[in-house]
Design an enzyme around this catalytic site. Sequence first.
Site, mmCIF file in Angstrom:
data_model
loop_
_atom_site.group_PDB
_atom_site.id
_atom_site.type_symbol
_atom_site.label_atom_id
_atom_site.label_comp_id
_atom_site.label_asym_id
_atom_site.label_seq_id
_atom_site.Cartn_x
_atom_site.Cartn_y
_atom_site.Cartn_z
ATOM 1 N N ASN A 11 0.863 -1.185 0.000
ATOM 2 C CA ASN A 11 0.000 0.000 0.000
ATOM 3 C C ASN A 11 0.898 1.233 0.000
ATOM 4 O OD1 ASN A 11 -1.934 1.973 0.346
ATOM 5 N ND2 ASN A 11 -2.333 1.488 2.503
ATOM 6 N N LYS A 13 0.007 4.297 -0.339
ATOM 7 C CA LYS A 13 -0.652 5.476 0.228
ATOM 8 C C LYS A 13 -0.401 6.694 -0.676
ATOM 9 C CE LYS A 13 -0.269 3.387 4.781
ATOM 10 N NZ LYS A 13 -0.107 3.578 6.232
ATOM 11 N N HIS A 94 -9.592 1.269 5.126
ATOM 12 C CA HIS A 94 -8.317 1.436 5.813
ATOM 13 C C HIS A 94 -8.477 2.439 6.947
ATOM 14 C CE1 HIS A 94 -4.131 2.582 6.526
ATOM 15 N NE2 HIS A 94 -3.792 1.447 5.939
ATOM 16 N N GLU A 96 -6.872 4.898 7.904
ATOM 17 C CA GLU A 96 -6.686 6.300 7.535
ATOM 18 C C GLU A 96 -7.935 6.849 6.839
ATOM 19 O OE1 GLU A 96 -1.963 5.357 7.162
ATOM 20 O OE2 GLU A 96 -3.126 5.700 5.333
ATOM 21 N N GLU A 165 -5.190 -4.449 10.853
ATOM 22 C CA GLU A 165 -4.140 -3.451 11.048
ATOM 23 C C GLU A 165 -4.392 -2.709 12.357
ATOM 24 O OE1 GLU A 165 -1.943 -1.821 7.297
ATOM 25 O OE2 GLU A 165 -3.958 -0.997 7.369
ATOM 26 N N GLY A 171 2.948 2.411 11.007
ATOM 27 C CA GLY A 171 3.948 3.461 10.858
ATOM 28 C C GLY A 171 4.738 3.784 12.108
ATOM 29 N N SER A 210 3.516 -2.015 10.584
ATOM 30 C CA SER A 210 4.975 -2.080 10.781
ATOM 31 C C SER A 210 5.551 -3.435 10.372
ATOM 32 C CB SER A 210 5.334 -1.753 12.235
ATOM 33 O OG SER A 210 5.018 -0.410 12.543
#
Length: 250
Positions: A11, A13, A94, A96, A165, A171, A210
């Site tokens: 991904n 992003k 997702h 985000e 996730e 991250g 991660s």
Amino acid sequence: MTKKAPLVVANWKLNGGTDLICTSVASIRNQNFNVQVGIAPPYVYISELVTFLRNSPIMVGSQNVSKFESGAFTGETSAQMLKEVGCQFCLIGHSERRQVFLENSESCRTKVERALAAGVMPIICIGENAQQYEMGLTRDILYRQLHHTLEGLSLNGQSLAVAYEPVWAIGTGRAASVEVVGEVHQFIFDELVVMLGEDANSVQILYGGSVKKDNAAELLAIDHVDGLLVGGASLDPEHFVQICRVAGTG
């Protein structure tokens, strides 16, 4: 228990460009990873990546899809449009998208239905944030996300994946422990069985958060971890290649 063939998805992003496409294609195009590999670039690079990978087993997908089929919805891209340009999968829900763009599980359900109708594999992303994790609410959050999105769904032989996730791991360099991942993925599988019956056995459950070459093998050895959703590490083509190689030797 027989492990499913791993699926490793990059991904990108809101990152990348022509340079990343070229270096990534050069790194992966002629590789034999013994796993299914997919890349989800930003929308504007999908067609270009599809062209470069046309004779490759590498899948190209989208990071999102509209809940609408067509109409006066400026800035939206439908599942049918994605299918026509060569997309084979799309990420849905997702964290985000949920946090920044306030998407909810009900809209994710509609997106899943649109994707399946167009012949695009949905990868439904679920996960809890740090506060929810610390409060012991992981299962409650995942239960609601899963059931609101998938309950009563009929796959009719079509492909579907779920990506866990944990938001607190994305991250941060802090992947969830083997124990946590094992417990959560077992829980997800059990809930899929409740909702989908025998179809649950065909659903791939990915872990994201991660993921790196150093922890990929450990994660993939866990029951019901059928693949990986890779974020930051996928922006380094050689690093991503090494993750795919690790996945193919498990």
